[in-house]
Structure formats: structure tokens, C-alpha cells
Design an enzyme around this catalytic site. Sequence first.
Site, PDB file in Angstrom:
ATOM      1  N   HIS A  62      10.515   1.695  38.574  1.00  0.00           N
ATOM      2  CA  HIS A  62      11.691   0.946  38.122  1.00  0.00           C
ATOM      3  C   HIS A  62      12.220  -0.018  39.183  1.00  0.00           C
ATOM      4  O   HIS A  62      13.226  -0.697  38.941  1.00  0.00           O
ATOM      5  CB  HIS A  62      12.809   1.920  37.748  1.00  0.00           C
ATOM      6  CG  HIS A  62      13.423   2.586  38.934  1.00  0.00           C
ATOM      7  ND1 HIS A  62      12.757   3.537  39.674  1.00  0.00           N
ATOM      8  CD2 HIS A  62      14.621   2.421  39.533  1.00  0.00           C
ATOM      9  CE1 HIS A  62      13.521   3.934  40.653  1.00  0.00           C
ATOM     10  NE2 HIS A  62      14.660   3.269  40.598  1.00  0.00           N
ATOM     11  N   HIS A  77      15.535  -4.366  40.968  1.00  0.00           N
ATOM     12  CA  HIS A  77      15.809  -3.082  40.308  1.00  0.00           C
ATOM     13  C   HIS A  77      15.826  -3.325  38.807  1.00  0.00           C
ATOM     14  O   HIS A  77      16.633  -4.108  38.304  1.00  0.00           O
ATOM     15  CB  HIS A  77      17.152  -2.527  40.787  1.00  0.00           C
ATOM     16  CG  HIS A  77      17.337  -1.071  40.527  1.00  0.00           C
ATOM     17  ND1 HIS A  77      17.724  -0.579  39.310  1.00  0.00           N
ATOM     18  CD2 HIS A  77      17.170   0.015  41.337  1.00  0.00           C
ATOM     19  CE1 HIS A  77      17.811   0.749  39.372  1.00  0.00           C
ATOM     20  NE2 HIS A  77      17.478   1.132  40.590  1.00  0.00           N
TER      21      HIS A  77
END
Length: 655
Positions: A62, A77
Amino acid sequence: MNNQTLVSLAAPVDGRLIKLSQVKDPVFSQGLMGQGFAIEPVNGNIVSPVTGTVTLVSETKHAFGIKTQDGVDVLIHLGIDTVELKGEPFSVLISQGDQIEAGQAVVKMDLKMIEDAGKQKTVILAITNSNDILKQLMTSKFDQDVKSGTTVAVASIEAVATKKKIKIGNGKYDQLAADIVENVGGTENINSLIHCITRLRFYLKDDTKANDQKIENMDGVISVAKAGGQYQVVIGQAVTDVYDAVIAQIGSEYANNSATAEAVAQTTKEANQPKDLWSNVKSGISNFIGVLTASMIPIIGILAGSGILKGILAALTGFKVLSTTSGTYVILNAVGDATFYFLPVVLGFTAAKKLGSDPIVLAIVGGIIIYPSLVTMAGKASTASTTFLGIPTTLVSYTSSVFPIIVAAWLGKYVEKFLKKIIPLYLRSVFVPIIEALILSLVIIIGVGPIITVLSKGLSNGLVAIYSFSPTLSGLVLGGVYQTMVIFGLHWGLIPIIINDIATNGHSYINAIVSITMVAQGGAVLAVFLKTKDKKLKEVSLAAAISAFCGVTEPALYGVNLKYKRIFVVASIASALGGALTGFLKVNNYALSGSLIGFPAFITPGVGIGSNFYGYLISHYGTLVISVVLVYLFGFTDKMLAKKADPMNLNVKMA
């Protein structure tokens, strides 16, 4: 000469450009990860915002980090709280170490899967070394649609050529940093270093060159762990200061700010997550055990040696080779017994170092609670109940105790902080230490002592009552809980009962079951010795096993079994089974000794070797086999070496 460089930042995805402060995650919205921007994506095609080297690909896919040639650390992110999705919505097209270009496709992101999971899909870009390198971030107009690969921001940074070298000073953590670097194998053994909110996380070339024991014993270090290809040094709250000191010494080229930012973000989020009551209880128990074992580590070796010496003396006196009144015995017994007798003094010093209290004051507190006249009063029923300034209290003998002084060490830093607030500076050096020692001693003597007395008497009477009802059930219960009672000092209520039984009846069934618990803990560390491939753990485990078989379980308990909690649990189960067998066979003990070295205490006086001794052999060696087998199969693997919890129970693995 121009001292700044401009670095273009492209949009990593198609969507609406928003301010970082609008992101629904305080770690990013408050700028804790550095300056940047965010995009609400309309598709899942993620591209690189800059040209550079991939420094991080999160294990859960992620997040990824890139370092530009100009030294800018960029963290991307993907979504909020998407770490919980364990990488399922992401298809990563890059690897750590890859050289990539701005606009290059790097990740495919399944927006529908993220939305279906109830997570935010916001894509966040943060310059994680903003404080070190960024002068200004100029961004396009917010709340407008942008295309991936187009420039949306320009970072004005301090040019690499003009960055100042950090000189090693005489800061608070410089010596600790130097010692850690030396004992991980030196700068030449370090590939890179990051940190989370409690740990230094080294990527080493060869982690076998690191000296675990020396690092764990350093003041300021809680423990060492190995996880995710990292060599982790648990520091606690001062980790950022220690990290800065290490980087100042080894050079900024060993830093990886993107990976550090990701580790800090994940561990901060985990630490801030609300916990239920059971989670808080587990965390508290884990913290207590962590401090307990860390405080014991410096003295485990001498504890094991002292236990073996005491076992040898027990054998020599059992076979009438030595008399307990001879000078030889008295001197050797003093050597073997001193470490245990003065354990509160030693633990006061070591626990205070770990918990931030004054080590000298806590050592004095340890001395106070085992002061001879107090021990003498505690040993007599007529004087054990007394008063202090009219406050009734029950005195307890704290020789060889562990729990009370740990409580005092924990309270110490708060008491000292309070006293420094109310006592003028010019009086502190004289009055703070003695008042602190007085307060902490009274907390133990007046507060902890009576509680332990009530609890231990209640437990002891209950266990004796159970034995009257069913020896087998009593053995099961006492065998399972006795060593836990030892940790909290609750076993002292049984000691007078055992002594009275032997003095009055010439034997004690209860002591035979207590003996079993020593064998079970020894069998557990013997199983660790047989199974582990870690040389240092083998050495500690073997010494602890021998000590336990000689009747002293502290090295096994605090050096290995509690440190890796599952071992202690499995050993206690084996102890319960052994205790039940002992109760069923009604094994009797005829002297204040036990375990394997104390076998003469199970020979019936006037009868010699008979059914009781055979019961001893069956129960004790049966327990040994049960403990070794259970711990070997279910209680321990070398993977547990990487799972030692830090004080906040955080162990996030990074790629």
C-alpha cells in the site's frame, strides 16, 4: 553559488488535487510525515511522481518510497488504513532498488475493492525529509482535476553540495549510538537504518556479527529482535534521538527516510488504535514481563552458577559429605546464596536503569526491604504484625523477591519527578534521594506487603484444602500455578506450611508437588537447548536447566521461559500434569529440598528406598519427559526469537 535546487513532482494518479490537511488521517494531515499533497483518484493507475531509486515497497503493497538524485525522499501512500487489506487491492510493478522514471507505471490499484472494504482511496504524496532538505513546496491550484504524470508541484530544496556534515558531539545519546554501531558489526556491516516509534531497524550485511547480549545489556536498550530481514534494537520513547545520533555518526547516506516514515506511520496508527480491556491487560502483562526479563538479563549467568552451586551443596549435605555447621559449607553457601538473598538490591539497580528511575536509590530501597531486623520481625508471628506512625501493617520477608522491587522501580521516576517539583534546587541532592527511598520503601512495606500476605495466605489455605479433598486435583492446580505464584511473591504463604509439616510430621506432600514445578521449568529450557540453533540461547538454556534441576528456577524463568511467554505456559501445563501424577501417587518429601538433585529427600527415613522413592522417580522423570516433549513440539521455535515484544507491542515488518 546557488544553494538550492528545484525538483518537479508529478501527479501519481488521475483525480482531484487536494491539500494534505484535508486528508482524513492525522499522521499525514498534521504534517507528521512531511509536506506534500493528496489526490482523490478516479482510476487505479499509479505512476511515479519523480525519477529516482525505489527505496521502499511495503510488505502490504500500500506504500512505496523513491529517493531522487537530489536527495528528496518521496513517500506514496495508497489509500487510508489500506494496510489492513494485506496487499489484496494492489498489483506492484516495481521492486526495491529499481531505477524508475517520472511517469512510469508502478502500481495497479483496485479502487472498488478498497471502497467495498470501507476504506478511503486517497493517494498521498509526502516528502518525508522535509525538515532536513525542503525550503519551500510550491503547488498547483487545489481542488482541480489533474492528470497523472503532469507536474503539480515544485519542491525548492537545499542543494546536496551545500549540506553541512553533522559533527559528533557530546550529546546525551552519542555514546549509546556509538556502542550500538560498534556491536552491530560497525559501519561496514550496515546497509541502511530506519526506525519506527520504539525501535532502531538496521538492515545488516551479516546479522551474525551483531552482539545481541552486549546490545541488550546497554543502558537505554530494552531488548533486541530480528524480523522482516531487520536487526531491531528496541529503545522506547527516545528512539528518534538515538536514531539521529547514529545517523550523525555513520552518515546520512545510510538513512532511508521513506521507509522510516512508513514504519513510523504504521506503528503510530497501531499505537493509537483504541484497545479493549483484554488488549490492555495483555499489553500490561507483556510490559511487566518485558521489564522483568530485561532487568534479570545482566545477572542470569551468576544466578545460574549460584543455583548449580547450591545444588551441589545440597547433594553433599544429603550424602553427609559436608555438615551444614562446618566452615566450608557456611562459606560456600554464602557464595551460592548471596545473589538470591540480595536479589531486591540488584534488581532495584537494573530495573531502575530500564524504567528511568535512580538506580542507586532503588538499590537502597532493595536494601531497606531486606534489612535484617525487618526480616527477623517478619519471620516471627508475634512481631510480623506491627504499625508505622499508627498505620497497621504486616511485615513480609522480601529476601529473594522480585515483584515488589519492580513495582518500586516503576514508581520511582514519578516520585522523583514530583519531589523535584516541590523541593528547591539547592536542597535536592540531599533530600530527594532519601525522601524517595522512604516513600518507595513504605509503598512496599505498608502497601504491597499486606496485599501479598492476604493473597498468599488465601491461596495457600485453598491449596491445602484441595489436597485434603483430592491429592490429584491439588497436584494439578498447585503444579500449574506455583511458578506464577513465585513471580508475584505469593508462594511465601506455602513455605511456613511446608516447614511446619516437615517439623511436625517429618514429611510434606505439598513440597513434593513444589519440587515437580522445578523439574518442569528445567525440562522446558532443556527442550529449548535441544531445539534452538542460536548459540547464545543454547548456552543460557543449558545453564538454566542445570540450575533448575538443582532446585533454583530463577535463571530458567527469567532468562528464557518468561521471555518467550509460550514456553512458560506450556511448561506450566507440563507442571500441572506432573503435579497431578505426584498427587495421585501420594509422593512424600522428607526435607526442604527437591527437584532432581534433591532425590535423597524422597528416601523414607528408617525404610530406605521403597515405594515413595519409586513414586518420586516416576513423577519427576515423567514430568521431565512431558515438559521436554511438550515444549519441543509446541512451546518453542527459533522464529520466536524475532517476536520479542517491545513495550508498545509493535513489530511491523517492512520490506
